[in-house]
Design an enzyme around this catalytic site. Structure first.
Site: not given
Ligand code: GAR
Length: 217
Positions: A14-15, A67, A92-93, A109, A111, A147, A176
């Site tokens: 979504s971001n 990695r 998420m990596r 990034n 968060h 983060d 966000e």
């Molecule tokens: C978002 O809320 C982002 O801030 C979070 O994952 C979600 C992804 O949503 N990120 C973290 O927690 C990073 N540590 P999205 O795929 O809909 O953007």
């Protein structure tokens, strides 16, 4: 010239969608040139493709704990597409220090908490358990720690006694989607600089309104 941006995702995206929408504006200083997912089942991949954005799947699982090998493949794809800036959006990596160093000052990034509070997993649960009255979201430059890193932009919401992780997550997600495109705009137009590990911006602070929570009486 618009800066060429890659968005890295692992899930819903979504971001990513908010960044793509903002970048569609003619005066936006960045072009979303590529979306990369490390997971084949990331829903965001299809969304990006539907929006006419180039997508590449670089699966991390086959690389296991290696990695550096995964990042070498990632870097090859980024080079191939002439990428200048990276936006992590629910990616998420974790990266090695070497990869982070290579993209120093050029990788953002987002968060869903007011960092440095509540990094890592379950930020909304952490916020509710701590009983904070204000939470929010943070866009920051990536450093090797998870983060953490120089903060480019934050947005806040009031937390109510009735909030659940779901309702809080929903309101923070709106923030966000508002701040990530604004933060990328600032970076892409050269409106930020890093000074001793702190991010300074050419523009002023926000509206100047207080956000107070809870209200008395
Ligand atoms: C978002 O809320 C982002 O801030 C979070 O994952 C979600 C992804 O949503 N990120 C973290 O927690 C990073 N540590 P999205 O795929 O809909 O953007």
């Amino acid at each position: 010239m618009k800066r060429r941006v890659a968005i890295l995702i692992s899930g819903r995206g979504s971001n990513m969608a908010a960044l793509i929408k903002a970048a569609a504006l003619e005066d936006y200083p960045a072009k979303i040139a590529l979306v990369i997912s490390n997971r084949a089942d990331a829903a965001g991949l299809e969304k990006a493709a539907t929006g006419g954005i180039a997508t590449v799947l670089v699966e991390s699982r086959p690389f296991g704990k290696d990695r550096a090998a995964f990042e070498a493949e990632l870097q090859r794809v980024l080079d191939q597409h002439g990428i200048e800036l990276i936006c992590l959006a629910g990616f998420m990596r974790l990266f090695t220090a070497g990869f982070v160093q290579r993209w120093h000052g050029r990788m953002l990034n987002i968060h869903p908490s007011l960092l440095p509070s509540f990094p890592g997993l379950d930020p909304h649960g952490q916020a509710l358990r701590a009983g904070v009255k204000i939470s929010g979201a943070t866009v920051h430059f990536v450093i090797p720690e998870t983060d953490a890193g120089p903060i480019l932009m934050q947005g806040a919401v009031a937390v109510s006694d009735h909030d659940t992780e779901e309702t809080l997550a929903e309101r923070v997600l709106e923030v966000e989607h508002r701040i990530y495109p604004d933060a990328l705009r600032l970076l892409a137009e050269g409106g930020v600089r890093l000074e001793d590990g702190v991010c300074k911006t050419a523009t002023g602070a926000g509206s100047g309104n207080f956000l107070i929570s809870p209200l008395a009486g």
